[in-house]
Scaffold this active site. Structure first.
Site, PDB file in Angstrom:
ATOM      1  N   SER A   1      30.768  32.739  29.392  1.00 35.70           N
ATOM      2  CA  SER A   1      31.421  31.983  28.431  1.00 35.70           C
ATOM      3  C   SER A   1      31.390  30.011  28.354  1.00 35.70           C
ATOM      4  O   SER A   1      31.619  29.308  27.272  1.00 35.70           O
ATOM      5  CB  SER A   1      32.875  31.644  28.642  1.00 35.70           C
ATOM      6  OG  SER A   1      33.432  32.050  30.187  1.00 35.70           O
TER       7      SER A   1
ATOM      8  N   ARG B   1      38.162  33.540  30.717  1.00 36.18           N
ATOM      9  CA  ARG B   1      39.687  33.912  31.304  1.00 36.18           C
ATOM     10  C   ARG B   1      40.452  33.149  30.887  1.00 36.18           C
ATOM     11  O   ARG B   1      41.885  34.020  30.932  1.00 36.18           O
ATOM     12  CB  ARG B   1      39.818  33.426  33.259  1.00 36.18           C
ATOM     13  CG  ARG B   1      38.533  33.852  33.734  1.00 36.18           C
ATOM     14  CD  ARG B   1      39.263  33.471  35.704  1.00 36.18           C
ATOM     15  NE  ARG B   1      37.571  34.016  35.747  1.00 36.18           N
ATOM     16  CZ  ARG B   1      37.313  34.141  37.538  1.00 36.18           C
ATOM     17  NH1 ARG B   1      37.870  32.814  38.129  1.00 36.18           N
ATOM     18  NH2 ARG B   1      36.493  34.366  37.849  1.00 36.18           N
TER      19      ARG B   1
ATOM     20  N   CYS C   1      40.038  42.039  39.975  1.00 39.31           N
ATOM     21  CA  CYS C   1      38.633  42.868  39.150  1.00 39.31           C
ATOM     22  C   CYS C   1      39.068  44.023  40.200  1.00 39.31           C
ATOM     23  O   CYS C   1      38.691  45.529  39.832  1.00 39.31           O
ATOM     24  CB  CYS C   1      37.332  42.583  39.590  1.00 39.31           C
ATOM     25  SG  CYS C   1      37.357  41.083  38.962  1.00 39.31           S
TER      26      CYS C   1
ATOM     27  N   CYS D   1      36.442  46.681  33.701  1.00 41.08           N
ATOM     28  CA  CYS D   1      37.068  45.965  35.393  1.00 41.08           C
ATOM     29  C   CYS D   1      38.657  46.197  35.177  1.00 41.08           C
ATOM     30  O   CYS D   1      38.714  46.007  33.936  1.00 41.08           O
ATOM     31  CB  CYS D   1      36.144  44.578  35.253  1.00 41.08           C
ATOM     32  SG  CYS D   1      36.881  43.831  36.534  1.00 41.08           S
TER      33      CYS D   1
ATOM     34  N   LYS E   1      24.112  37.020  36.191  1.00 41.59           N
ATOM     35  CA  LYS E   1      25.158  36.611  35.955  1.00 41.59           C
ATOM     36  C   LYS E   1      25.780  35.463  36.088  1.00 41.59           C
ATOM     37  O   LYS E   1      26.402  36.236  37.729  1.00 41.59           O
ATOM     38  CB  LYS E   1      26.605  37.717  35.053  1.00 41.59           C
ATOM     39  CG  LYS E   1      27.458  37.121  34.739  1.00 41.59           C
ATOM     40  CD  LYS E   1      29.168  38.227  34.562  1.00 41.59           C
ATOM     41  CE  LYS E   1      29.743  37.352  34.097  1.00 41.59           C
ATOM     42  NZ  LYS E   1      31.376  38.226  34.005  1.00 41.59           N
TER      43      LYS E   1
ATOM     44  N   ARG F   1      37.668  35.182  43.793  1.00 41.86           N
ATOM     45  CA  ARG F   1      37.157  36.057  43.803  1.00 41.86           C
ATOM     46  C   ARG F   1      35.994  36.125  44.882  1.00 41.86           C
ATOM     47  O   ARG F   1      34.888  36.954  44.455  1.00 41.86           O
ATOM     48  CB  ARG F   1      36.081  36.441  42.563  1.00 41.86           C
ATOM     49  CG  ARG F   1      37.470  36.926  41.330  1.00 41.86           C
ATOM     50  CD  ARG F   1      37.170  37.669  39.831  1.00 41.86           C
ATOM     51  NE  ARG F   1      37.408  37.468  38.511  1.00 41.86           N
ATOM     52  CZ  ARG F   1      38.531  37.334  38.202  1.00 41.86           C
ATOM     53  NH1 ARG F   1      39.308  37.844  38.955  1.00 41.86           N
ATOM     54  NH2 ARG F   1      39.311  37.136  36.752  1.00 41.86           N
TER      55      ARG F   1
ATOM     56  N   LYS G   1      26.794  39.815  40.319  1.00 43.29           N
ATOM     57  CA  LYS G   1      27.439  38.839  39.866  1.00 43.29           C
ATOM     58  C   LYS G   1      27.635  37.334  40.427  1.00 43.29           C
ATOM     59  O   LYS G   1      29.036  37.448  41.945  1.00 43.29           O
ATOM     60  CB  LYS G   1      29.135  39.672  39.353  1.00 43.29           C
ATOM     61  CG  LYS G   1      29.670  38.563  38.701  1.00 43.29           C
ATOM     62  CD  LYS G   1      31.007  39.618  38.287  1.00 43.29           C
ATOM     63  CE  LYS G   1      31.964  39.131  36.713  1.00 43.29           C
ATOM     64  NZ  LYS G   1      32.488  40.080  37.144  1.00 43.29           N
TER      65      LYS G   1
ATOM     66  N   GLU H   1      21.787  43.671  45.633  1.00 43.48           N
ATOM     67  CA  GLU H   1      22.354  44.378  44.776  1.00 43.48           C
ATOM     68  C   GLU H   1      22.392  45.260  43.854  1.00 43.48           C
ATOM     69  O   GLU H   1      22.588  46.046  43.457  1.00 43.48           O
ATOM     70  CB  GLU H   1      23.618  43.359  44.336  1.00 43.48           C
ATOM     71  CG  GLU H   1      24.555  42.807  45.438  1.00 43.48           C
ATOM     72  CD  GLU H   1      25.649  43.790  45.503  1.00 43.48           C
ATOM     73  OE1 GLU H   1      25.984  44.533  45.251  1.00 43.48           O
ATOM     74  OE2 GLU H   1      26.285  42.294  47.053  1.00 43.48           O
TER      75      GLU H   1
HETATM   76  C1  PBG Z   1      34.841  40.356  35.517  1.00 43.04           C
HETATM   77  C2  PBG Z   1      34.352  39.987  34.331  1.00 43.04           C
HETATM   78  C3  PBG Z   1      34.181  37.680  34.340  1.00 43.04           C
HETATM   79  C4  PBG Z   1      32.734  38.028  33.260  1.00 43.04           C
HETATM   80  C5  PBG Z   1      33.150  38.841  32.227  1.00 43.04           C
HETATM   81  N1  PBG Z   1      34.280  39.936  33.227  1.00 43.04           N
HETATM   82  C6  PBG Z   1      34.457  36.786  34.969  1.00 43.04           C
HETATM   83  C7  PBG Z   1      34.741  36.580  35.718  1.00 43.04           C
HETATM   84  O1  PBG Z   1      36.856  36.452  35.596  1.00 43.04           O
HETATM   85  O2  PBG Z   1      35.516  36.644  36.995  1.00 43.04           O
HETATM   86  C8  PBG Z   1      32.844  36.412  32.588  1.00 43.04           C
HETATM   87  C9  PBG Z   1      32.392  35.860  31.071  1.00 43.04           C
HETATM   88  C10 PBG Z   1      32.216  34.881  30.774  1.00 43.04           C
HETATM   89  O3  PBG Z   1      32.540  33.149  31.193  1.00 43.04           O
HETATM   90  O4  PBG Z   1      31.692  35.027  29.043  1.00 43.04           O
HETATM   91  N2  PBG Z   1      35.547  41.194  34.629  1.00 43.04           N
END
Ligand code: PBG
Length: 318
Positions: A267, A198, A114, A104, A241, A210, A188, A226
């Site tokens: 996270s 982030r 992204c 990404c 996710k 996003r 997602k 999707e």
């Molecule tokens: C985007 C990406 C995100 C996460 C992993 N890859 C989310 C985003 O910022 O939109 C989030 C993972 C997490 O919160 O643990 N490439």
């Protein structure tokens, strides 16, 4: 259908542990909003993987944090960046560990989106965030190739660019990386649960959000479409996710599709548990086991979780 009603127990094999890697040497730096997680330099990360092996965790997911950014995210597909160096080092030391890499641009772009934007550099408002899909696919394919060349077993596109799985599959096949597999971040959501990540990846969007390329959380029909599209494009694993607020989506996906299904316990879900435990609201171990069990019970075959090391430790003690 009897097995559906059997007790669900988490196993080490279900787990994928995420890691953050940045350039440099001998660095393991804590992250303000992300208790218990670190940004590692490649050498320290490779060392840390010893623990993963000792705990019997078989899969990791790598996220790169660059030291320079531009509008096109080019440090993400530069040769010999921190991610490539880490993959090579890990594969040398632990050839059997499954190494997955996030593909990404958000950590690599100055604007934090992204993909590559159509209106680069200009301040745009939320409704105007527009991704140049063609340029983005090219960049993602290049990034995936650089990870495959370094030895990644799976590349995991998470940019939500249309056709990203197919573009990467074709690029890999054309360079004879037919054995490199793809885990698609198929579903997602534009979620509020990504804050600590982030902070780790330094990827807060500089403007807008996003929602132009991630799914709205009130949707479920598009989510299934999707996943079907990613499978058609050649995804070896599909993903939902976040996990906890989306167990219905996981369950529906598991019942509709045969391809292995991953769920990302993100996270924010992790930080809730950690911070609540540190305030004495609950027992961390019991809470984590309940949550991860619920994700597996909903139908996830694989669970990406920052709790993975702790879970593996607890499983050993049992
Ligand atoms: C985007 C990406 C995100 C996460 C992993 N890859 C989310 C985003 O910022 O939109 C989030 C993972 C997490 O919160 O643990 N490439």
């Amino acid at each position: 259908m009897a097995e559906k009603y059997m007790a669900i127990n988490i196993q080490k094999n279900d787990l994928i542990y995420p890691y953050f890697v940045s350039a440099g040497k001998d660095k393991k730096v804590g992250i303000k909003l992300f208790p218990g997680q670190f940004r590692f330099s490649p050498d320290r990360l490779i060392e840390d993987v010893d623990e993963i092996g000792a705990l019997g965790i078989g899969k990791i997911l790598l996220f790169g944090i660059p030291d320079s950014k531009d509008a096109r995210g080019s440090s993400g597909y530069a040769k010999n960046n921190a991610v490539s160096a880490t993959i090579k080092g890990i594969k040398k030391r632990f050839p059997r560990l499954i190494v997955m890499t996030d593909v990404c641009l958000c950590a690599y772009t100055t604007h934090g989106h992204c993909g590559i934007l159509r209106s680069q550099g200009r301040k745009v408002t939320r409704s105007q965030v527009k991704i140049d899909n063609k340029k983005t696919l090219k960049a993602l394919a290049q990034m995936a190739l650089s990870h495959a060349e370094a030895g990644a077993d799976y590349v995991a596109p998470s940019a939500m660019a249309k056709g990203q799985v197919l573009a990467i599959r074709e690029a890999l096949d054309a360079q004879d990386f037919k054995n490199t597999k793809i885990m698609g971040y198929s579903v997602k959501y534009a979620s509020n649960f990504y804050g600590p990540f982030r902070d780790a990846a330094n990827s807060f969007p500089a403007f807008g959000d996003r929602s132009a390329y991630q799914l709205g959380f009130s949707d479920s029909a598009l989510a299934m479409k999707e996943i079907a599209a990613d499978i058609k494009e050649g995804a070896d694993i599909v993903m939902v996710k976040p996990a906890l607020a989306y167990l219905d989506i996981i369950k529906e996906a598991a019942s509709r599709f045969r391809v292995p299904l991953a769920a990302y316990n993100v996270s924010g879900e992790y930080a809730f548990v950690k911070n609540g435990a540190s305030l004495g609201y609950w027992n961390e171990r019991k809470m984590v086991i309940e949550i991860i069990t619920s994700i597996k019970r909903a139908g996830a075959d694989l669970i990406i979780t920052y709790h993975a090391k702790n879970i593996a430790r607890w499983l050993k003690e049992r």
